[in-house]
Write an enzyme that holds these catalytic residues in place. Sequence first.
Site, short mmCIF file in Angstrom:
data_model
loop_
_atom_site.label_atom_id
_atom_site.label_comp_id
_atom_site.label_asym_id
_atom_site.label_seq_id
_atom_site.Cartn_x
_atom_site.Cartn_y
_atom_site.Cartn_z
N SER A 29 0.77 -1.30 0.16
CA SER A 29 0.01 0.16 0.10
C SER A 29 0.81 1.35 0.06
CB SER A 29 -0.85 0.03 1.30
OG SER A 29 -1.65 -0.89 1.49
N ARG A 33 1.24 4.35 -3.15
CA ARG A 33 1.10 5.44 -2.98
C ARG A 33 2.54 6.56 -2.68
NH1 ARG A 33 -2.46 2.55 -0.46
NH2 ARG A 33 -4.60 3.19 0.10
N SER A 174 -13.64 0.71 2.50
CA SER A 174 -12.70 0.53 1.30
C SER A 174 -11.56 1.78 1.36
CB SER A 174 -13.16 0.61 -0.21
OG SER A 174 -12.18 0.54 -1.02
N ASP A 327 -7.10 -8.20 4.36
CA ASP A 327 -6.24 -9.11 3.25
C ASP A 327 -5.71 -10.55 4.00
OD1 ASP A 327 -6.35 -7.46 1.24
OD2 ASP A 327 -4.74 -6.41 1.78
N ARG A 358 -12.52 -14.37 -2.43
CA ARG A 358 -11.51 -15.28 -1.57
C ARG A 358 -12.31 -15.83 -0.40
NH1 ARG A 358 -7.23 -10.45 -0.53
NH2 ARG A 358 -5.98 -10.87 -2.30
C1 S3P Z 1 -5.32 -1.61 -0.05
C2 S3P Z 1 -6.96 -1.51 0.27
C3 S3P Z 1 -7.39 -2.79 0.37
C4 S3P Z 1 -6.85 -3.84 0.45
C5 S3P Z 1 -5.77 -3.98 -0.75
C6 S3P Z 1 -4.82 -2.77 -0.50
C7 S3P Z 1 -4.80 -0.19 -0.23
O1 S3P Z 1 -8.74 -2.84 -0.59
O2 S3P Z 1 -7.55 -5.13 0.39
O3 S3P Z 1 -4.73 -4.98 -0.88
O4 S3P Z 1 -3.70 -0.08 -0.59
O5 S3P Z 1 -5.76 0.78 -0.33
P1 S3P Z 1 -10.04 -2.24 -0.34
O6 S3P Z 1 -10.04 -0.73 -0.23
O7 S3P Z 1 -10.67 -2.69 -1.52
O8 S3P Z 1 -10.58 -2.73 0.76
#
Ligand code: S3P
Length: 450
Positions: A29, A33, A174, A327, A358
């Site tokens: 993540s 970013r 999300s 995750d 999943r």
């Molecule tokens: C993430 C957000 C999550 C996660 C993904 C990484 C992120 O997804 O499952 O692996 O970096 O913002 P969602 O926003 O769909 O929950």
Amino acid sequence: MSGHGPATPMTARKSGPLKGTADVPGDKSISHRSLILGALTVGETKISGLLEGQDVLDTAKAMRAFGADVIEHGGGDWTVHGVGVGGFSEPEDVIDCGNSGTGVRLIMGTMATTPITATFTGDASLRKRPMGRITDPLALFGTQAVGREGGRLPMTLVGAADPVPVTYTLPMASAQVKSAVLLAGLNAPGQTVVIEKEPTRDHTERMLAGFGAEITVEDTDEGRVITLTGRPELKPQTIAVPRDPSSAAFPVCAALIVEGSDVLVPNIGLNPTRAGLYTTLKEMGADLTFENEREEGGEPVADLRARFSPNMKGIEVPPERAPSMIDEYPILSVVAAFAEGRTVMKGVKELRVKESDRIDAMARGLEACGVAIEEDEDTLIVTGMGPGGVPGGATAEARLDHRIAMSFLCCGMASEKPVSVDDSGPIATSFPIFEPLMTTLGAQLVRSNR
Ligand code: S3P
């Protein structure tokens, strides 16, 4: 069409004990970013410890296509010379985000308020995933989107020429949707507000503040209210990406279920919006300790030590914890199979729209390994068989999903009979060194095409 080449089946046999130190890669993540925010500054952003998995490499390529100068120096060191907020130029070709929902959704948000047109696609998994959750709020800024039926990729976005700021309450927990709206808000005048009822990972907020944006976060009765002032001048940064708690989950959980194991996983970022798995494992009775707890770059960090835990009990995982471990449910369901009693995972319907469904992928694979499963749209229940009690002897479908592939390989390390996955290729999206790292610890992994 995007894809990762021919399938690479892999088999895990009863292994162990797993011993040693596991240096897992950088946080996925934060890596995405770092590249995207670096591209929105004028000047040089220096990144160390970047995850060089395929998902992040696809985001690096996309940032180049939008005009940033992204340079790889080796060993996880990268620099980004950005184009400034609103400075993206129109890409000459389709943007292929491969397997990455985070990549495509964050990049769509970032370009949505710049008057350019871009077309996005991805692999067979990404082309099935819903993008309406992003294009609905982006439409409020004035962005137009045309995609396939059901809001699927390939999809073309026409960025708003005269964007207006937006106030948006997230309809689902999300971080990707939250981040897309905030990144779009960067190039809208005035204040963009995102309200989330359940807290999700907050890397975008923390990093926007670090890059010099004016952003406030308030906890209110309606939830977390995030307010961003548009059109800031973002300042280049030096970023040390912490190691990924979601990748650490695999050596940690493998050590808990493989007899005699004792594994140290150093320098793991334990941001509370990401650390739900570790709380859950402790509640189950895992022999898991946090050593050398400290703060680095404003984030809590610790060395995780996991030892074989023959006395783990099934628990009910509180649904409100789901966003902080979203995750990690695939690998948790494997640990649950080696615990005593039922592990009840409720409030997990978001798992159905990840790289694969999943809930279904874990349910079918675990059943094939001899584990009793109950499920509904929003729930997964695993009836544990105790330490060493999972029969195994099956091949699970990876379904283009890295975490499903790694989860079943960890399962095979502790099952009576070997467990195979039909394709280990997707592991390269987030954890390219999984095979050598786990093998060095003592895992028996064999590629069937060698
Ligand atoms: C993430 C957000 C999550 C996660 C993904 C990484 C992120 O997804 O499952 O692996 O970096 O913002 P969602 O926003 O769909 O929950």
